[in-house]
Design an enzyme around this catalytic site. Structure first.
Site, PDB file in Angstrom:
ATOM      1  N   LYS A  89       0.828  -1.187  -0.148  1.00  0.00           N
ATOM      2  CA  LYS A  89      -0.004  -0.073   0.094  1.00  0.00           C
ATOM      3  C   LYS A  89       0.873   1.241   0.011  1.00  0.00           C
ATOM      4  O   LYS A  89       0.397   2.316  -0.238  1.00  0.00           O
ATOM      5  CB  LYS A  89      -0.802   0.194   1.311  1.00  0.00           C
ATOM      6  N   GLY A  90       2.202   1.088   0.536  1.00  0.00           N
ATOM      7  CA  GLY A  90       2.987   2.277   0.477  1.00  0.00           C
ATOM      8  C   GLY A  90       3.117   3.067  -0.559  1.00  0.00           C
ATOM      9  O   GLY A  90       3.384   4.423  -0.414  1.00  0.00           O
ATOM     10  N   ASP A 149      14.064  -0.996   1.268  1.00  0.00           N
ATOM     11  CA  ASP A 149      14.842  -1.197   2.518  1.00  0.00           C
ATOM     12  C   ASP A 149      15.873  -2.272   2.175  1.00  0.00           C
ATOM     13  O   ASP A 149      16.907  -1.926   1.914  1.00  0.00           O
ATOM     14  CB  ASP A 149      13.893  -1.456   3.555  1.00  0.00           C
ATOM     15  N   VAL A 199      11.198   5.184   9.053  1.00  0.00           N
ATOM     16  CA  VAL A 199      10.467   6.543   8.439  1.00  0.00           C
ATOM     17  C   VAL A 199       9.005   6.046   8.141  1.00  0.00           C
ATOM     18  O   VAL A 199       8.538   4.979   7.719  1.00  0.00           O
ATOM     19  CB  VAL A 199      11.153   7.107   7.308  1.00  0.00           C
ATOM     20  N   ASP A 205       4.055   3.374   6.693  1.00  0.00           N
ATOM     21  CA  ASP A 205       3.182   3.315   7.876  1.00  0.00           C
ATOM     22  C   ASP A 205       4.162   2.655   9.093  1.00  0.00           C
ATOM     23  O   ASP A 205       5.048   2.365   8.915  1.00  0.00           O
ATOM     24  CB  ASP A 205       2.035   2.450   7.620  1.00  0.00           C
TER      25      ASP A 205
END
Ligand code: PRP
Length: 225
Positions: A89-90, A149, A199, A205
Site C-alpha cells: 500500500k505504501g 529497504d 520512517v 506506515d
C-alpha cells in the site's frame, strides 16, 4: 511496514518527556478503547507530537523531486507506452502524485505483496495478495515504490515480472536506504537516499498508521521503545 528494530537510533524529540508520556498514553488508550484520545479532534494533531518531523524530505521537497523524475521519465519513454505498477500500500501517495506530474499518457496497475508476515524484518519470502490486472507482454513497465529497504521485495518482484514478457522493466523508488540493502536492486530512478532510521508518512506506515502524513518523518523512538 515491519516494526522497527529496538536498536534503531533516532534523533531527539522536539517535545518534552511529559508530552512524550502523554502521547504514548494516548496511543495505548486509543488502542485499548478503539476511540480517539480526544473525541472530535483529528488524530493528525497528535501525529506531530509523536513523530519527530525532521522534514527529510518534506512535502515540498517530494513534489520538486517528483517533477524532476517525471521529466526524466517523460524523456526516457518518449514514443513508448508506459505502464506504471504501484506496489500497495505504501506507494499509493507516490503513485498519485507522480502520475499527475507526468504530462504524457500512461496506464496504471497495482500489485499487493507482503514480505514481512508477522516478523519484524523482511523475510524475502513474498506473497502475492493482489496480482496485476494487466498482461505485461510487450509493455514498458515502471515499478513505483515508496521505499527500498532490504531490497528483497523488489528483488523478488523483478524476477516475477521478468517471466511475464514485458518489453522493459525499470524501478522508481521515492526513498532508498543504502545501508539496509541485503540484495542489490537495479533502481533507475531514486528520489532520496536516506539513513536507516524507521520512517513514516507519505504512504509509509508504522502499524498501519501515519501513512497520511504529508512529509516523510522519522518515528520517534519512544513510540516503539
Ligand atoms: C514496504 C515498502 C516496500 C517494502 C520494502 O512495504 O512499501 O514494498 O516494504 O522493503 P524491503 O526492501 O525490505 O523488501 P510493506 O511490506 O511494509 O507493506 P506496505 O507497503 O503495505 O506498508
Amino acid at each position: 511496514a515491519a516494526e522497527p528494530a529496538a536498536s534503531l537510533t533516532a534523533g531527539s524529540t522536539r517535545y518534552g518527556k511529559a508530552v512524550d508520556m502523554w502521547s504514548l498514553g494516548c496511543i495505548f488508550g486509543e488502542m485499548l478503547s478503539g476511540k480517539p484520545c480526544f473525541p472530535g479532534t483529528s488524530t493528525l494533531n497528535q501525529l506531530e507530537k509523536i513523530c519527530e518531523i525532521i522534514g527529510k524530505p518534506t512535502e515540498e521537497q517530494i513534489r520538486a523531486k517528483l517533477d524532476e523524475i517525471a521529466a526524466q521519465v517523460t524523456a526516457d519513454y518518449e514514443g513508448k507506452e508506459l505502464l506504471l505498477v504501484g506496489v500497495l500500500k505504501g506507494a499509493v501517495m507516490v503513485m498519485a502524485d507522480f502520475a499527475r506530474a507526468l504530462p504524457t499518457h500512461m496506464t496504471m496497475d497495482w500489485m499487493a505483496v507482503s514480505s514481512y508476515g508477522t516478523g519484524t524484518r523482511s523475510s524475502g519470502v513474498v506473497q502475492i495478495r493482489k496480482d496485476l490486472d494487466t498482461d505485461l507482454h510487450g509493455k514498458h513497465v515502471l515499478i513505483v515504490e515508496d521505499i527500498i529497504d532490504s531490497g528483497l521485495t523488489l528483488h523478488w518482484l523483478l524476477a516475477n515480472f521478468a517471466s511475464r514478457g514485458a518489453a522493459s522493466i525499470e524501478i522508481f523508488s521515492l526513498l532508498r536506504k543504502p545501508d539496509a540493502a541485503k540484495v542489490e536492486v537495479p533502481c533507475k530512478y531514486v528520489g532520496f537516499d536516506i539513513p536507516s532510521d524507521f520512517v513514516v508518512g507519505y504512504g509509509l506506515d508504522y502499524a498501519e498508521r501515519y501513512r497520511n502524513l504529508r512529509d516523510v518523518a522519522v518515528l520517534a523512538p519512544h513510540v516503539y521503545a
